[in-house]
Design an enzyme around this catalytic site. Structure first.
Site, short mmCIF file in Angstrom:
data_model
loop_
_atom_site.label_atom_id
_atom_site.label_comp_id
_atom_site.label_asym_id
_atom_site.label_seq_id
_atom_site.Cartn_x
_atom_site.Cartn_y
_atom_site.Cartn_z
CE LYS A 220 -3.35 2.36 2.83
NZ LYS A 220 -4.09 2.56 4.01
CD GLU B 290 -6.01 8.27 10.99
OE1 GLU B 290 -5.17 7.22 11.19
OE2 GLU B 290 -5.99 8.70 9.69
#
Length: 473
Positions: A229, A278
């Site tokens: 990723k 977040e």
């Protein structure tokens, strides 16, 4: 409205400040260096954002932190102390300097008050090894600064803290009286957030077609198993004929995105601000909380559409795989510093105004002698903002992203004298000067990513700051 009685309360506590300063002077003579004095007092529960707004132009250092849904807002003004840290050891050197400062401090604070005692504002670059530009000149790789005064409100309870360094011969009477009088000057009259006069055109720092090409190149390398990723960020810009109103932007963010961390660090003539969904990590009472947040989908226009889109996200193989990488890394990193690390086996949906994410909370209990900055160093960057393997992804980003992230996607937050505190990942954010703004968004790229869909997702993530600053189509 903030009332003058806040400043009157400050003046009333000058005697307490002087008593603490005398103790600090004695310590300063023994140590041969200045000693920190921090004195907190309860005040009427007024809005710290109004103080932040009135201090525009009054100090080069301002800090704002808010969790609107929790009724928390904090403003810090000035800098009684600061340290700029550089390089890959920025977390370690910043933590050591802070421990050294508070180890001998003279603190008079009620622990039941919000943000009582010395609390440092903190921000860190995403990657100290990145190619740099002049954009982030006032924002070093790592920064801690202790505001000279802090006004904090949690629900109906508020505190006012003054911080200062006292040397062997320093007169704290002058120090605190001048600070209290300055505060009184800043608190005169109401403040109301203005709205942008007109929609500003959005300028792409890098053409969208070029960004899609970079995404496609990343997908090719992912399919070739060069990495699992990588997160790619993009930047857009706004220019205004009049000065941006930073406090007004913060007001809009906390009203429209109450379940986020709304933050601002102002340095000189620029401010880095945002509304991040977040949490990187928090440490309170020995309890650690981190957030696995990866995988995104738009909100629906109707409840039925919203539920359908949420279900599609929960069942997306691509997004679930991306999310699992993040949660696995967080659990592993916390396992080296904590006991009893726990996380649910399945993610849930975190819904904010215009976007929803896959979310998994991870908790643990800190091992003795650790601070929140130890946790930050262990966790940053998570695969949610960097990639996996971390070193390979970061090198790919440096070589291919074509922008200077600076503090975007880095840790921003605060820590107290006990080494506890909270840090968010600086997402949904912008770096704003008087009449120019750079806005940032990023997308997690895996082997199944589609460049056009990733561009659409980046537009969703840019929307909060575009709306707050007045950006149009």
């Amino acid at each position: 409205m903030i009332h003058v009685r806040v400043a009157t309360a400050a003046l009333r506590h000058v005697r307490r400040m002087e008593e603490m300063a005398e103790l600090a002077r004695q310590r300063a003579r023994q140590l041969g260096r200045p000693v920190l004095v921090s004195v907190s007092a309860p005040v009427s529960p007024d809005d710290p954002l109004a103080l932040f707004a009135r201090a525009v132009g009054a100090t080069h250092n301002r800090f704002f932190w808010s969790q609107p849904s929790q009724g928390l807002a904090v403003t810090g003004l000035g800098a009684a102390w600061e340290i700029a840290a550089s390089g890959e050891g920025r977390f370690v050197s910043a933590a050591a300097a802070w421990r050294d400062l508070v180890a001998h401090a003279c603190i008079d604070a009620d622990p039941n008050l919000p943000f009582a005692g010395p609390v440092a504002a903190a921000g860190f670059a995403f990657d100290p090894l990145r190619p740099t530009s002049g954009l982030w000149a006032d924002f070093p790789d790592g920064l801690l600064f202790l505001p000279r005064m802090i006004l904090a409100r949690q629900g109906d309870v508020a505190s006012l803290t003054f911080n200062g360094l006292v040397g062997p011969e320093t007169s704290s009477v002058n120090l605190y009286l001048s600070a209290a009088r300055r505060l009184r000057d800043l608190l005169g009259g109401p403040w109301r957030a203005a709205h942008p006069a007109e929609a500003l055109p959005v300028e792409e720092a890098l053409p969208a077609s070029t960004w899609r090409t970079i995404v496609a190149e990343a997908v090719a390398d992912l399919r070739a198993a060069k990495m699992e990723k990588v997160v790619l960020a993009r930047e857009v810009r706004l220019q205004s004929a009049q000065d941006f109103d930073i406090p007004a932007a913060l007001e809009r963010l906390r009203n429209e995105y109450p379940d986020t961390f709304v933050f601002a660090v102002a340095r000189g003539g620029r401010a880095f601000l945002g509304a991040s969904p977040e949490r990187l990590v928090s440490l309170r009472g020995g309890v650690v909380a981190a957030s696995g947040l990866a995988g995104s989908m738009a909100r629906g226009a109707t409840p039925d559409e919203d539920a359908r889109l949420g279900a599609a996200l929960l069942n997306s193989e691509k997004d679930r795989r991306e999310h699992a990488l993040v949660v696995t890394m967080i659990r592993s990193a916390l396992g080296n510093l904590c006991s009893h690390v726990e996380a649910p086996s399945e993610p849930v949906l975190m819904k904010v105004r215009n976007i929803q994410h896959l979310f998994t909370p991870v908790t643990g209990r800190i091992a003795g002698g650790r601070s929140v900055l130890d946790l930050v160093a262990a966790l940053h960057p998570t695969p949610a903002v960097g990639g996996k393997p971390n070193d390979v992804a970061l090198e790919w980003i440096r070589a291919n992203e074509r922008m200077d992230r600076g503090w975007y996607a880095g840790p921003v937050g605060w820590l107290d004298a006990r080494g506890e505190g909270e840090f968010a990942v600086a997402l949904r954010s912008a770096l704003v000067s008087k009449r120019e703004a750079a806005l940032f968004a990023g997308c997690g790229i895996v082997s199944g990513s589609d460049p056009a869909r990733e561009e659409q997702e980046s537009q969703l993530k840019l929307r909060p700051m575009l709306s707050a600053l007045g950006g149009g189509a």
